[in-house]
Scaffold this motif. Structure first.
Motif, mmCIF file in Angstrom:
data_model
loop_
_atom_site.group_PDB
_atom_site.id
_atom_site.type_symbol
_atom_site.label_atom_id
_atom_site.label_comp_id
_atom_site.label_asym_id
_atom_site.label_seq_id
_atom_site.Cartn_x
_atom_site.Cartn_y
_atom_site.Cartn_z
ATOM 1 N N THR B 201 52.213 -67.770 49.731
ATOM 2 C CA THR B 201 52.993 -67.436 50.917
ATOM 3 C C THR B 201 52.618 -66.080 51.482
ATOM 4 O OG1 THR B 201 54.745 -66.887 49.391
ATOM 5 C CG2 THR B 201 55.024 -68.894 50.663
ATOM 6 N N PHE B 202 51.832 -65.260 50.757
ATOM 7 C CA PHE B 202 51.498 -63.977 51.381
ATOM 8 C C PHE B 202 50.603 -64.175 52.607
ATOM 9 C CE2 PHE B 202 48.397 -64.067 47.795
ATOM 10 C CZ PHE B 202 47.210 -63.945 48.494
ATOM 11 N N SER B 205 53.124 -64.771 55.193
ATOM 12 C CA SER B 205 53.749 -63.495 55.525
ATOM 13 C C SER B 205 52.869 -62.708 56.473
ATOM 14 C CB SER B 205 53.982 -62.667 54.260
ATOM 15 O OG SER B 205 54.860 -63.322 53.409
ATOM 16 N N ARG B 207 50.754 -63.879 58.567
ATOM 17 C CA ARG B 207 50.800 -64.466 59.908
ATOM 18 C C ARG B 207 52.110 -64.081 60.602
ATOM 19 N NH1 ARG B 207 50.191 -69.584 61.624
ATOM 20 N NH2 ARG B 207 51.106 -70.655 59.842
ATOM 21 N N ALA B 208 53.182 -64.085 59.823
ATOM 22 C CA ALA B 208 54.464 -63.692 60.406
ATOM 23 C C ALA B 208 54.433 -62.236 60.842
ATOM 24 C CB ALA B 208 55.578 -63.918 59.401
ATOM 25 N N ARG C 55 60.385 -72.019 59.676
ATOM 26 C CA ARG C 55 59.008 -71.712 60.051
ATOM 27 C C ARG C 55 58.745 -72.072 61.505
ATOM 28 N NH1 ARG C 55 58.676 -72.302 54.515
ATOM 29 N NH2 ARG C 55 56.909 -71.307 53.468
ATOM 30 N N ILE C 58 60.019 -69.348 64.209
ATOM 31 C CA ILE C 58 59.188 -68.188 64.535
ATOM 32 C C ILE C 58 57.722 -68.581 64.631
ATOM 33 C CG2 ILE C 58 60.778 -66.470 63.607
ATOM 34 C CD1 ILE C 58 58.929 -66.357 61.142
ATOM 35 N N LEU C 60 55.579 -70.149 62.750
ATOM 36 C CA LEU C 60 54.583 -70.182 61.680
ATOM 37 C C LEU C 60 54.049 -71.599 61.601
ATOM 38 C CD1 LEU C 60 56.118 -67.999 58.868
ATOM 39 C CD2 LEU C 60 54.151 -67.516 60.303
ATOM 40 N N LEU C 61 54.849 -72.524 62.100
ATOM 41 C CA LEU C 61 54.407 -73.907 62.298
ATOM 42 C C LEU C 61 54.665 -74.211 63.761
ATOM 43 C CD1 LEU C 61 56.047 -75.792 59.312
ATOM 44 C CD2 LEU C 61 53.608 -75.491 59.687
ATOM 45 N N ARG C 113 56.125 -60.634 67.442
ATOM 46 C CA ARG C 113 56.251 -60.697 65.979
ATOM 47 C C ARG C 113 56.989 -59.484 65.430
ATOM 48 N NH1 ARG C 113 55.398 -65.431 64.245
ATOM 49 N NH2 ARG C 113 53.469 -66.517 64.710
ATOM 50 N N ASN C 117 60.942 -61.566 61.705
ATOM 51 C CA ASN C 117 60.116 -61.649 60.499
ATOM 52 C C ASN C 117 60.800 -62.524 59.471
ATOM 53 O OD1 ASN C 117 57.935 -61.169 58.778
ATOM 54 N ND2 ASN C 117 57.809 -59.046 59.443
ATOM 55 N N ILE C 118 60.092 -62.747 58.364
ATOM 56 C CA ILE C 118 60.566 -63.741 57.398
ATOM 57 C C ILE C 118 60.419 -63.206 55.977
ATOM 58 C CG2 ILE C 118 58.287 -64.869 57.394
ATOM 59 C CD1 ILE C 118 59.845 -67.567 57.101
ATOM 60 N N PHE C 120 60.217 -64.744 52.043
ATOM 61 C CA PHE C 120 60.043 -66.026 51.360
ATOM 62 C C PHE C 120 60.729 -66.061 50.004
ATOM 63 C CE2 PHE C 120 56.418 -66.014 54.272
ATOM 64 C CZ PHE C 120 56.632 -67.226 54.882
ATOM 65 N N SER C 126 54.412 -64.198 47.472
ATOM 66 C CA SER C 126 54.495 -63.698 48.837
ATOM 67 C C SER C 126 53.920 -62.295 48.995
ATOM 68 C CB SER C 126 55.939 -63.751 49.336
ATOM 69 O OG SER C 126 56.705 -62.776 48.684
#
Lengths: 453, 312, 431
Positions: B201-202, B205, B207-208, C55, C58, C60-61, C113, C117-118, C120, C126
């Protein structure tokens, strides 16, 4: 009556390249017969190590410097403890592996038969390429083949008249277990009672269908080789060497008994609330959902009527609604099965539902043991108190974390391992490991706050 | 104080890596042999005189055209105190009688250098292709992987020989031929490593956080893909040297190229085996085997070092 | 309004041998709103699509369908909803062009962005294991050009302090930290650009309870200090109870119920929410619980109409019973429980989508009786509308299913269940 299991001052260490990992540091625990005992604790507190340690399933770099696990008046960790006492610091995983292989041999009649285990992730204990019925059947075939042979023999000996009598007995007593058992013993039909009772207790089929099924338990056809094999296995209470070693003979033994194993698997799965068990036994593990798999693993654990079942995080890999199914199942089987249970979980709420007593573990020691109500409403140890107040509730009451982190088990704090995080810690806590202090009639707490009270 | 504990933690990690490597006895032996080879190559490059090596780039002295009268008619000498590895005759007619030890020392430099060159260039191309293919996926991945499949499906010997006969049979071309064979391996390896890193998931992250694709590839994917690729490189050097000298042995290099290369030397020695002289073939062959084995053992040790399971 | 999603759908194609032949309907027609400075919980079991929603919000998908409006003034939003109800495409586009996240190119998205933010679930995967904590925390600031590199370094130290970690941690690597500390770093990274919206995807599921409580309190503190809007995605209802004001309940890719947290948790309306709440083990309480049978559905071929109906304890006539579902239960009844009545030789099969043929009996009377007797227990029998007889078999007709919508319930809540629809649902003649 003696305890089902007693763990005395058990120590377990893992020898790693990063140092000595002290997983268990003197665990004392008694499991009474018929009791459900919960073990709660955070990750790394040693609760899983304890479960595996009882089963002698620890990896080769684990040593047992002290302690005993007493089951049926035998010490299960005798051999590895003697080894680690002998070598002390010169512990070698290779030599230990040899010891563990001997332990495995000695444990064979116990492991999976008298003590069985359910793991968190059911997929790891099921073989992905074998059908479910085969796997359940095989666990009985391996541990208790005589049970299967008895069932076959009973069916072959039962005459239509006897089964008709059995049906009327069941109808007259409304399926009373003891009278059916007595009937089976009187007519030398041991093994038929569980099959008849299983059919009778099914709620989903019509009475006429049940009668038909019970009457079909008679006159199992057998050729003389099969008959001889079954007779021999029943008499020897296991498979004698000449039946398991001689090539063609061993194939026949396996075929006959595994067929019966599959049949028994169907009964077991149905009794655990699986619909269409006859379809499920032909499926492969990946075709089942997580909850179904967990039921199958529980069925395997219960297959040989064990005395102790250890469940390691049985519901952690499933969703709440499925967890509810499993918990209800566990509550139900504990009344119908004569085993004692050890349920290991990080979730106190799960344990609260099914357990009679709960033990709280911290840093490889039991810090508090008490009946479930006592633990939840009158926790004594500061760790237990803080653990309970850290659990968020549906009411959204304020939660309080415990400051700091779980200790590094390579450098366990001196004295009480909890003292660096404990708000009540005083001088003695830093220096002396607390002993188990009794409180009330059945509560034990390892905390100096309660000394002399 | 903080920095002290910091550097100590870093040092502990390093020490642990050393401990893991040293606990693998065979890897240590491999490392020792490998260092001997590297030392030899280094000395021949920098100060050939120290080892008594002359004209390091050629089998015989440069502009050497005439028959050496001292050598005519004499047979190769077996290993002795004067010539530890014995001698060989260059050319049956006796163009020159040469000390085999000296030849081997020269050849090691060339072999080690070329095999590192092949593996490093091949790994660089392959890893980039693999990472790009794995990261972007979809049609790009399909296309790139089908191309690597094509390279994979051609038998390497035939491909190498074909390349040699098209663009000429020189040492550099031989290296090029092997690079063509080698990069697809790294493309696949790099791709599989990228695919598993991409799952972490990093990456999401990043990309976010608004990081662009290039930044994600260079800052997040590459640093996680490279360590296992480096271990693979260390393992492959040994394999490449085997293939490389095999090619030279079966005559990829023309006999008038006069390159001191272990396979080529062994092939010169082949002429004398019929006379019962074993050393001109066995000794260069044994040197190749030793290097290849040493590098493999060392690579195993390195793999242990980066394997988190072996570390604990 | 911080963020508002309408008709959000995400279908994942399932790769066939050559092209995708089917799709997994992970999220289907989901609507969700988060007010400024509000914490909203999104609860659901694994596979319910809740993470996919987070996701998609925001980007991400990229959602398959739907609209996501970000940081839109309430007046404009009201305008948009009016346009949506009237299906006025032009006005709709005019507003959406300004606020939609889905209509932004990736370069336009980058400055945005900063604002969202997110965090996980798994703090072990992460954080990039090969980056220093300072670099990890600085990444969003640098990528969105929030500040210069030097400023980012200073702010990274401040943020470490803010989330309760010592400043000298900046030079450490993730593997030197415990799970709780890593999650603090992930939170520091997420708030580094002063976002207005934070998506928390199972932020505490991988942590122990004692650490979970620390993280929850940290999140609550940050929310109160900076007024960040949060979407808290979790399977742990107690966590939602602790942090959120509003809660959405998701099942099999659809929102089942949403409303004020206190009301939804204390007095759930949707049958699924009821079962979910009763499944949560609560310390010190023994309660009667509704144990759902079966498992969540396969979303490649989701159940007809209401996706919860196969497990629903109160499902009725029009909830979406398919012929296959009814056949399975009917067969089991005729061959098992009612074996004495029908004997051998009865065969049940589907005929088309909404008809079932029972071969081997023409006793419609008995079948109707059986259906009437068993349908409270075996809900699929409710789907039977009429029993007919032909020359040699019995024909069973099923009700037409009705797709449920979000219906208003008490206290401003909305529930996706036909029980809350007003007006007649079942045609009067049922025999």
């Amino acid at each position: 009556m003696s305890d089902a299991l007693e763990i005395r001052d058990l120590h377990v260490r893992f020898h790693t390249r990063r140092g000595l990992y002290r997983a268990l540091n003197g665990v004392n625990l008694r499991l009474a017969r018929g009791e459900v005992l919960g073990i709660a604790g955070e990750s790394g507190c040693g609760k899983t190590t304890m479960g595996l340690g009882v089963m002698s399933l620890l990896p080769r770099n684990a040593s047992y410097p002290q302690g005993q696990v007493v089951f049926d008046n035998k010490d299960l960790v005798n051999l590895p403890r003697e080894y680690s006492e002998r070598v002390g610091d010169r512990f070698s995983p290779k030599q230990n592996e040899r010891i563990l292989r001997r332990v495995s041999k000695a444990m064979a009649p116990i492991r999976g038969r008298r003590i069985s285990m359910v793991f968190q992730e059911p997929m790891t204990s099921l073989n992905p390429v074998l059908p479910i019925g085969f796997q359940v059947g095989e666990s009985i075939y391996v541990h208790d083949p005589a049970q299967l042979a008895r069932r076959v023999l009973a069916r072959s000996k039962a005459t239509p008249e006897l089964t008709r009598e059995l049906v009327s007995l069941l109808a007259a007593t409304h399926g009373d277990e003891t009278s059916v058992r007595k009937f089976a013993a009187e007519h030398d039909l041991a093994g038929i009672e569980e099959q008849a009772l299983f059919v009778w207790s099914r709620g989903d089929i019509h009475i006429s269908r049940k009668e038909k099924a019970i009457r079909a338990l008679s006159g199992q056809p057998m050729n003389f080789v099969e008959r001889w094999i079954i007779d021999t296995v029943v008499r020897a209470r296991s498979i004698p060497w000449y039946l398991s070693r001689i090539p063609i003979l061993s194939r026949i033994v396996r075929r006959v008994l595994m067929r019966e194993g599959n049949r028994k698997a169907r009964e077991l799965l149905t009794s655990l609330g699986i619909h269409h068990a006859e379809r499920v036994v032909r499926m492969f593990p990946h075709e089942l959902s997580g909850g179904m798999r967990q039921r199958v693993v529980i069925a395997i654990a219960l297959a040989n009527n064990p005395e102790i079942v250890i469940m390691d995080e049985p519901t952690s890999a499933v969703d709440v609604t499925v967890q509810a199914q499993i918990l209800e199942l566990v509550k139900r089987i504990r009344t119908s099965v004569s085993a004692s249970f050890i349920v290991i979980s990080h979730d106190l709420a799960v344990l609260a539902e099914v357990c009679d007593r709960i033990a709280i573990m911290y840093a490889g020691r039991i810090v508090e043991v008490a009946p479930t109500d006592e633990i939840l409403h009158k926790p004594l140890h500061p760790y237990t108190q803080m653990l309970i107040s850290a659990i968020p509730t549906l009411e959204g009451k304020p939660v309080e974390g415990i400051q700091g982190d779980v200790p590094d088990m390579r450098a366990v704090p001196s004295g009480c391992a909890f003292h660096p995080r404990c708000p009540f810690a005083f001088e003695k806590c830093r220096e002396v490991i607390p002993t188990d202090l009794p409180h009330g009639s059945d509560q034990l707490v390892a905390c100096w706050l309660y000394e002399g009270k | 104080m903080a920095t002290v504990t910091e550097s100590k933690a870093r040092f502990d990690e390093l020490r642990l890596s050393g401990k893991v490597f040293l606990s693998n006895k065979t890897a240590v032996v491999g490392l020792a042999i490998f260092l001997v080879f590297i030392g030899d190559a280094f000395l021949v490059q920098v100060a050939p005189g120290v080892l008594g090596v002359q004209y390091p780039d050629s089998v015989v002295p440069p502009q050497f055209t005439q028959t050496n009268p001292e050598c005519v008619g004499t047979a190769p000498e077996a290993p002795s105190f004067n010539h530890l590895f014995g001698t060989i005759q260059y050319g049956l007619s006796g163009i020159g009688c040469l000390d085999l030890l000296q030849l081997v020392m020269k050849a090691i430099r060339i072999d080690v250098a070329i095999s590192f060159f092949i593996v490093l260039v091949g790994a660089a191309i392959g890893t980039v292709v693999g990472v790009v293919s794995g990261y972007f996926g979809r049609w790009l991945d399909e296309a790139m992987m089908r191309v690597t499949d094509v390279f994979f499906s051609v038998p390497f010997l035939i491909l190498a020989l074909a390349v040699g006969f098209v663009i000429g049979r020189t040492l550099v071309n031989m290296a090029l031929a092997l690079i063509i064979i080698w990069w697809p391996l790294y493309a696949r390896y790099g791709r599989s490593l990228t695919l598993s890193t991409k799952e972490a998931t990093f990456i999401e992250s990043a990309r976010a956080a608004g990081s662009g694709r290039l930044k994600i590839i260079f800052r997040h994917i590459m640093p996680n893909v490279l360590p296992p690729v480096l271990v693979q490189i260390s393992l492959d050097v040994g394999t490449v040297i085997l293939i490389f000298s095999t090619l030279a042995f079966i005559g990829f290099l023309p006999s008038n190229a006069l390159v001191p290369e272990l396979g080529a030397i062994a092939s010169i020695g082949l002429d004398f085996v019929a006379l019962g002289d074993w050393w001109p073939v066995i000794i260069p062959g044994a040197v190749i085997t030793m290097f290849s084995l040493a590098v493999n053992l060392m690579g195993d040790g390195l793999r242990d070092v980066i394997d988190p399971r072996r570390r604990s | 309004m911080m963020i508002a999603a309408y008709g959000l759908s995400k279908f994942f194609p399932i790769r066939g041998a050559f092209r995708s032949t089917a799709s997994l309907k992970a999220v289907d027609d989901v609507g969700l709103k988060i007010q400024n400075e509000q914490v909203v919980g999104l609860v659901g079991e694994s596979g319910s699509g809740k993470s996919t929603v987070g996701r998609c919000l925001i980007r991400l998908l990229n959602p398959t369908d739907g609209e996501v409006l970000f940081d839109i003034p309430d007046s404009e939003l009201a305008e948009y909803e009016k346009a949506r109800a009237a299906a006025a495409t032009e006005r709709l586009d005019a507003i959406a062009d300004r606020f939609s996240l889905l209509r932004r190119s990736s370069s336009e998205l980058r400055p945005l962005r900063r604002l969202a933010n997110i965090v996980f679930q798994d703090p072990y995967s992460s954080l990039n294991p090969r980056m220093r904590l300072a670099d990890i925390i600085s990444e969003p600031m640098l990528s969105t050009q929030f500040c210069s590199r030097a400023e980012a370094g200073i702010r990274a130290r401040e943020l470490l302090h803010e989330v309760g970690l010592p400043e000298f941690f900046e030079d450490r690597y993730p593997h030197e930290l415990s799970g709780g500390q890593r999650q603090r770093v992930a939170i520091a990274r997420a708030i580094s650009t002063n976002p207005k919206l934070l998506i928390l995807d199972e932020p505490t599921s991988a942590l122990d309870v004692s650490v979970q409580a620390q993280i929850l309190n940290l999140l609550r503190g940050l929310q109160q200090k900076y007024g960040i809007s949060m979407l808290l995605i979790t399977h742990n209802i107690a966590v939602v109870a602790y942090l959120a004001e509003y809660v959405y309940v998701m099942y099999a890719g659809k929102i089942m119920e949403w409303g004020d947290k206190r009301k939804v948790l204390r007095d759930p309306q949707h049958p699924y929410t009821k079962a979910l709440m009763s499944s949560v083990p609560v310390i010190g309480e023994t309660m009667t619980r509704t144990v759902l049978r079966g498992d969540p559905p396969n979303l490649v071929v989701p159940p007809l109409a209401c996706r919860f109906h196969p497990r629903c304890p109160v499902a009725f006539e029009v909830c979406g019973w398919s012929a296959d579902e009814v056949v399975e239960d009917l067969e089991y009844l005729l061959a098992g429980k009612y074996y004495g009545t029908f004997g051998d030789g009865v065969h049940v099969a589907t005929e088309g989508d909404r008809t079932i043929v029972v071969q081997g009996t023409t006793d419609a009377q008995r079948i109707s009786e059986l259906v009437a007797r068993e349908q409270e227990e075996i809900r699929s029998l409710k789907g039977i509308k009429a029993v007919d007889v032909t020359a040699d078999a019995t024909l069973i007709h099923l009700h037409e299913p009705i797709e449920p919508d979000m219906y208003p319930s008490t206290d401003g809540r909305e529930v996706k269940c036909l029980l809350f629809r007003t007006g007649a649902l079942v045609p009067a003649a049922t025999s």
